[in-house]
Write a protein that holds these residues in place. Structure first.
Motif: not given
Length: 273
Positions: A4, A28-30, A54, A66, A68
């Motif tokens: 993330i 997965a990019q914010v 998501l 995950v 971050m």
């Protein structure tokens, strides 16, 4: 593994580490917090208003872990974009936006874990980004620099207890600046522009920027990070060097960071707590 990603260079460093481990992963990019992506890695973008979607996507792709990484500014939610499943999460999401960084991240981690994903720290993916204790630069901290670093460490611990920043600048025993929401770069830019005149002895110790995690912080997320850009910012601020807590601060491009520090005459001290 799902990475993330937010702003900055850390996501790319972790992606490179995962690639060398032959570990399958996706990024997965914010939305609105685009990562630096010099390797042109494939990236999926998601909006916080569709967080539940998501999670569904990650489950569909077989993700079970995950990590971050990267900075994320607090978004302004657009009610028209919120899907029904994410709407059910709003009572959990909205309070996060008004909390300190650590409290907000703990809430995010709780949401992710409740979805069945294990949250992994960046240092578990790329342990080489945590340097060992010592001073790898030619320049060494003076006794006055060590005193300033100790004073800054106390300030950072106090800030952390209030869930504020992870850094401080001290010169000649005086606190010149502390890190708040805008981050380390903004703090050092302020020192460069304003704080030089605050040193009582122009010929005395130039000062130290110190970085460390907050007391009790969940170290799987938001570990402090420095790198070559931090060296350049510290040099512009007229400081003698950078001190970081050993085992608690990631150093991106460690070799280049030392090269830059040597070129600017700054020390890098990985200080044992």
């Amino acid at each position: 593994m799902a990475l993330i990603a937010g702003k900055g260079a850390l996501p790319t460093h972790l992606a490179r580490a995962l690639a060398t481990q032959d570990a399958p992963f996706l990024i997965a990019q914010v939305e609105g917090a685009e990562m630096e992506n010099p390797d042109a890695l494939p990236v999926e973008t998601f909006a916080l208003e569709r967080l539940a979607l998501l999670f569904e996507r990650l489950h569909d792709r077989g993700v079970d872990r995950v990590v971050m990484a990267g900075a994320i500014t607090r978004p302004r939610l657009d009610p028209e974009r919120i899907d029904p499943r994410t709407a059910a999460l709003l009572p959990r999401i909205l309070p996060m936006l008004g909390q300190g960084d650590d409290a907000a991240l703990r809430a995010v981690v709780a949401l992710i874990e409740e979805e069945g994903f294990a949250v992994v720290g960046a240092d578990a993916i790329a342990p080489d980004l945590l340097p060992p204790p010592g001073v790898p630069t030619r320049a060494q901290p003076s006794p006055a620099d060590k005193n300033d670093a100790a004073r800054a460490a106390n300030i950072v611990a106090t800030l952390g207890a209030a869930d504020l920043g992870q850094g401080a600048v001290v010169a000649q025993g005086l606190g010149l600046a502390v890190e708040t929401l805008p981050g380390t770069d903004a703090m050092l830019a302020w020192v460069a522009a304003v704080a030089g005149a605050c040193r009582p002895d122009p010929g005395g110790a130039k000062g130290v920027v110190y970085k460390a995690p907050k007391p009790g912080q969940d170290r799987r997320v938001d570990l402090p990070t420095i790198g070559p850009a931090t060296v350049e910012a510290a040099a512009r601020a007229g400081l003698a060097g950078i001190a970081v807590e050993a085992g608690g601060v990631l150093v991106l491009e460690p070799q280049e960071t030392v090269v830059r520090a040597d070129a600017r005459g700054l020390f890098l001290w990985v200080r044992s707590p």
